[in-house]
Design an enzyme around this catalytic site. Structure first.
Site, mmCIF file in Angstrom:
data_model
loop_
_atom_site.group_PDB
_atom_site.id
_atom_site.type_symbol
_atom_site.label_atom_id
_atom_site.label_comp_id
_atom_site.label_asym_id
_atom_site.label_seq_id
_atom_site.Cartn_x
_atom_site.Cartn_y
_atom_site.Cartn_z
ATOM 1 N N ASP A 20 -38.397 64.385 -102.751
ATOM 2 C CA ASP A 20 -37.518 63.713 -101.803
ATOM 3 C C ASP A 20 -36.943 62.416 -102.351
ATOM 4 O OD1 ASP A 20 -39.899 62.285 -101.664
ATOM 5 O OD2 ASP A 20 -39.798 61.981 -99.505
ATOM 6 N N GLY B 246 -42.489 62.898 -109.878
ATOM 7 C CA GLY B 246 -43.647 63.549 -110.478
ATOM 8 C C GLY B 246 -43.279 64.870 -111.121
ATOM 9 N N ASP C 119 -43.800 69.490 -99.971
ATOM 10 C CA ASP C 119 -43.603 68.668 -98.770
ATOM 11 C C ASP C 119 -42.146 68.477 -98.380
ATOM 12 O OD1 ASP C 119 -42.957 67.113 -100.949
ATOM 13 O OD2 ASP C 119 -44.034 65.336 -100.277
ATOM 14 N N THR D 110 -41.725 69.906 -106.905
ATOM 15 C CA THR D 110 -42.868 69.048 -106.569
ATOM 16 C C THR D 110 -44.045 69.936 -106.208
ATOM 17 O OG1 THR D 110 -43.767 67.502 -104.938
ATOM 18 C CG2 THR D 110 -41.884 68.809 -104.244
ATOM 19 N N ARG E 239 -49.864 64.242 -101.502
ATOM 20 C CA ARG E 239 -49.259 63.046 -100.918
ATOM 21 C C ARG E 239 -49.547 63.017 -99.421
ATOM 22 N NH1 ARG E 239 -43.113 60.966 -101.836
ATOM 23 N NH2 ARG E 239 -42.750 62.755 -100.503
ATOM 24 N N ARG F 13 -40.044 56.647 -113.273
ATOM 25 C CA ARG F 13 -39.630 55.925 -112.065
ATOM 26 C C ARG F 13 -38.539 54.933 -112.465
ATOM 27 N NH1 ARG F 13 -42.056 59.236 -108.347
ATOM 28 N NH2 ARG F 13 -44.231 59.574 -108.913
ATOM 29 N N ASP G 67 -46.329 69.203 -104.244
ATOM 30 C CA ASP G 67 -46.779 68.906 -102.887
ATOM 31 C C ASP G 67 -46.247 69.869 -101.835
ATOM 32 O OD1 ASP G 67 -48.052 66.664 -103.968
ATOM 33 O OD2 ASP G 67 -46.276 65.422 -103.672
#
Length: 331
Positions: free
Chosen positions: A115, A23, A141, A137, A183, A84, A139
């Site tokens: 990740d 992303g 995360d 990212t 996410r 992707r 996120d």
């Protein structure tokens, strides 16, 4: 000669490539710019790989120079595009990628992403490619770093939306459920909820009780409050379903807003621009020193380098004291 110049002279790395994967996140362009200009500063050849690992397999590789990355530090998205690539998840695809790097005489690779991107970087490093990961990212995360590139911009985008929605929520005396990205992590919801004054914040790291959410809403109504904001992290579930539950249980008029990809766009904040610039430059320094399979991160104000294996094998943890504070302040 400087230490970096000595390393270059010894041939640790001569040609660096950079790609963005997964992303997109505001600040990726600033990181690309830093990788390119730091490489040029040290006399290295530098190339950009378009469309992530898919572009690497397809040979979408172009040489970059100082002018190639002019006027992009303030732009969202990624100049190199992203995609992707299921093929890259196979051994055959990874071998094609390694061969393409060899054909272009690339001996160092900077991967900017999350990740999944780092798992690809680790796979290439196991096949002999020097790789450094830069966390990009929204996120936030990833473990082993306090912040990822794009997170600060994303929460500011969410806060701006919350402020605007609260205006209309107040005018119409309604409850609004706002679903944000993240996410499986609740970082965006938690920080945006604290800063935006949300009445309730639902995150996957802290299982919620719908009865408690409803009780808080009812207490607010009893003291004269006629509007509420409930922030939902996507890892908890669909905001639409939660909004329906509240409407069915209370009989109130509830509106649901899904911010979605709005959070990924826009000009990066000053924080994200500076963070991305520092991280991109450090990635080049690590490659010059002959390092591989490392992830750049930040702890406090200091940049650090962590083994990608450790970063991928460590669970992301959220600071629940911030979540608890948001609950206290929203009484």
């Amino acid at each position: 000669m400087t230490t970096a110049e000595n390393e270059v002279a010894r041939g640790a790395v001569r040609h660096i490539a950079v790609l963005t994967s997964g992303g997109d996140a505001p600040g990726m362009n600033a990181a690309i710019r830093a990788v390119v200009r730091k490489s040029v500063y040290h006399g290295l050849k530098v190339s950009g790989i378009r469309h992530g690992y898919a572009g690497l397999i397809a040979g979408e590789i172009e040489e970059l120079d100082v002018g190639s990355v002019a006027d992009i530090i303030q732009r969202g998205g990624t100049k190199l595009y992203t995609a992707r690539c299921p093929e890259f998840q196979t051994s055959e695809g990874q071998e094609k990628a390694v061969e393409m790097l060899r054909q272009h005489h690339i001996d160092g690779l900077v991967v900017i992403g999350g990740d999944g991107s780092f798992r690809g970087a680790r796979a290439l490093s196991h096949r002999g490619v020097r790789t450094i990961g830069v966390p990009g990212t929204i996120d936030n995360d990833l473990p082993c770093t306090d912040y990822t590139i794009g997170f600060d911009t994303a929460i500011n985008t969410a806060i701006d939306a919350i402020d605007k929605i609260r205006d209309t929520a107040t005018s119409h005396e309604r409850t609004f459920v706002i679903e944000v990205m993240g996410r499986n992590a609740g970082d965006i919801a938690m920080i945006a909820g604290l800063a935006g004054g949300a009445e309730s914040i639902l995150i996957p790291e802290a299982p919620f009780n719908m009865e408690q959410v409803l009780e808080k809403l009812e207490r607010g109504m009893e003291r004269g409050k006629r509007h509420s904001i409930i922030l939902v992290a996507e890892g908890v579930g669909k905001g639409m379903k939660i909004g329906e539950q509240i409407a069915q249980r209370t009989g109130w008029e509830v509106r649901v807003i899904v911010l979605g990809h709005l959070q990924r766009g826009g000009s990066p904040t000053a924080f994200d621009r500076a963070l991305a610039s520092r991280m991109g430059a450090m990635a080049v320094d690590l490659l010059i020193r002959g390092e591989t399979s490392k992830m750049v991160g930040i702890r406090g104000t200091k940049l650090i380098a962590t083994d990608i294996d450790e970063a991928l094998d460590t669970a992301h943890e959220i600071d629940l004291s911030i979540y608890e504070l948001a609950g206290v302040l929203s009484i």
